[in-house]
Design an enzyme around this catalytic site. Sequence first.
Site, PDB file in Angstrom:
ATOM      1  N   ASP A   1      -8.678  12.910   6.437  1.00  0.00           N
ATOM      2  CA  ASP A   1      -9.802  12.027   6.717  1.00  0.00           C
ATOM      3  C   ASP A   1     -10.431  11.494   5.437  1.00  0.00           C
ATOM      4  O   ASP A   1     -10.519  12.194   4.424  1.00  0.00           O
ATOM      5  CB  ASP A   1     -10.853  12.811   7.521  1.00  0.00           C
ATOM      6  CG  ASP A   1     -12.040  11.965   7.909  1.00  0.00           C
ATOM      7  OD1 ASP A   1     -11.846  10.969   8.620  1.00  0.00           O
ATOM      8  OD2 ASP A   1     -13.171  12.308   7.496  1.00  0.00           O
TER       9      ASP A   1
ATOM     10  N   GLU B   1      -5.901   8.530   5.854  1.00  0.00           N
ATOM     11  CA  GLU B   1      -6.809   7.479   6.304  1.00  0.00           C
ATOM     12  C   GLU B   1      -7.387   6.853   5.040  1.00  0.00           C
ATOM     13  O   GLU B   1      -8.359   7.351   4.470  1.00  0.00           O
ATOM     14  CB  GLU B   1      -7.931   8.031   7.190  1.00  0.00           C
ATOM     15  CG  GLU B   1      -8.805   6.924   7.768  1.00  0.00           C
ATOM     16  CD  GLU B   1     -10.238   7.335   8.018  1.00  0.00           C
ATOM     17  OE1 GLU B   1     -10.944   6.587   8.714  1.00  0.00           O
ATOM     18  OE2 GLU B   1     -10.681   8.370   7.516  1.00  0.00           O
TER      19      GLU B   1
END
Length: 729
Positions: free
Chosen positions: A407, A460
């Site tokens: 993330d 990401e």
Amino acid sequence: MLNPQDIELICSARHSDPFSVLGPHADDGGVSIRAFLPGARRVEVLDADSGHPVGTLERLHPDGFFEGLLALPAPDAYCLQVQWDNYQTAVLEDPYRFGPVLGDMDVWLLGEGTHLRPYEILGANARSLDGVDGTSFAVWAPHAARISVVGDFNAWDGRRHPMRLRRECGVWELFLPGVAMGAKYKFEILAADGQVLPARADPYARQAELRPATASVVAGMPSRQPASSERLQANALDAPISIYEVHLGSWRRITDPATAAERWLTWDEFADELVPYALDMGFTHLELLPISEHPFDGSWGYQPIGLYAPTSRFGDADGLVRFMARCHEAGIGVLLDWVPAHFPSDAHGLAQFDGTALYEYADPREGFHKDWNTLIYNLGRTEVRNFLVGNALYWLERFGVDGLRVDAVASMLYRDYSRQPGEWIPNIHGGRENLETIEFLKRMNEVIVQERPQAVTMAEESTSFPNVSRPTSAGGLGFQYKWNMGWMHDTLQYIARDPVHRQHHQDEMTFGLSYAFSENFVLPISHDEVVHGKGSLLGKMPGDPWQQYANLRAYLGFMWGHPGKKLLFMGCEFAQAREWNHDRSLDWHLLDDERHVGVQRLVRDLNRLYRSAPALFQLDFVPAGFQWMDHQDAAHSVLAFVRRGLDARSFMLVACNFTPTAQTAYRIGVPEPGEYRERLNTDSAHYGGSNLGTPLGAATAEPLPWHGQPHSVLLTLPPLATVFLEWTA
């Protein structure tokens, strides 16, 4: 002789070296046994082997400090028989008669920051020491003046079980006999400034209480899951990868008949319901939003406190292991969202863990994330890097997870991310890149490739940082895949436009192909696109209801035809109408409406076509797998391209019409003569469309050059639709 000041420091829980005072110590003519037992009236020493009394301890301090001299030969192992103030009696093992918990090699590797699996020795580990069952506790906190284990086994009293400091690596350790699985505990820390900090949860805890409770729980170590060549191939660059992204807490909920309240499913219920559903829908992988323990439901798991603890919301770690096994039995891989970018500042967590900025940067210009009000890991510390790399391996090895979606990588890579001038500190070269993060990510990915080659990592990452999904040996960060955030933004912006305006924005659908092969991209329609006022995927579509559903179907068809692996957030597969709410189940009742059933059928069939047609996945990341037939007919908002696999005897022609007007007798250039057979049409009545298409579902190429190709076909392009036509030699 025992210094009276040592006794006072032990009784007030301020002694930094309790093993120098407590336990057995050689003395003139015998062995002194010292124990601190608040609430004890009388203490006798028993020979552990025979159970016979060998001495009595005298109370030297009213708070419960006892000492006695055993004549030689004193027993090697002893127990303490304690009579408490309420006259009840118990026989206890003395934690302070046991030697060090950590081995010399572990201490060396921890100090060096190269211990691949620190979770095997840090935290709480049930074990037997000198034939006595109990639990060893170990926690890194080099600047603390004293640390104690507190829990439901010692009345949460920080005076009772202070720990030993291993100065070589800054780790405090203690073996507590009799503490078993299920015991609740924390660490009470006396900071160097004399302040007793709020009790901390164990950073390496493998289980935690359900919020709002915050204690760690002694739990077993999951067995290491065997490597799998099958999973290696399923994650490969040339494999079909279609990911169903799931927030477990809101995918589906059950109403408790006793209370009429909704509850989460358990791991076993997910195995019974989610796994068959994903299998039936044709997805190859599940991606779970973070399942590490987290105190705030509204963070969706992205603000974890217990990185090593599967959240107790859905059951225990054994349940997760069973769920993983069911996924793999069904041929479904599991990816986890993993959060090494930041952590929350809750009092029981990592913030100022030992009274200093231990896990985070000390300067808020480096250590505080303004967007999320969280703290940023100090990846310049070897121990912090070790904590995170070890955590990545833990999920991959101990639970058999197939990959980690990392993330917020962009926020990690740049020191000025979301900061104004003057709010950030340049790196040692004066630049904006976070060099510590870059080295950490490379190290993490190298370790995973070496230790768990079947697993993949996905970044990401929303910037143009180069070579994110290239091997470290080639100068990259070492991820196998990168989310294509630019493609997502541009194409959603296009499809949200009224069709009458799309002719002026054709580049929003085509620009992604100018960089499509610079990274190994995943095309993500994720949770972030259907929350925070953005509306649902269906809700983004313009026009009347019929056009909205048709737009959605056409867009999904374009996505499945486009180079790149696929990711779709739960609910989008059946056109969830409202924005996602983490506190509510998906609106499964919508499947009583044929329009939603039609979209669900389409996604199922797209996955089946995708997995059965190598041309749609084998060459996702090289130019040879894609060829434009036509991207210049902006006036009709038509796109046409060919997808190829390794077999030159077959390819797929994909044609998209993003206007509500059918294009009849529409000519498209093609590279080969022969028949082009329709494999899927998003306008089929089966999906809720108008059922227009090329007559007989096939077109034969004519020797009429078009679009720079030697042949061409005449097609009927349905309104707001994507059509797949397969050519086979």
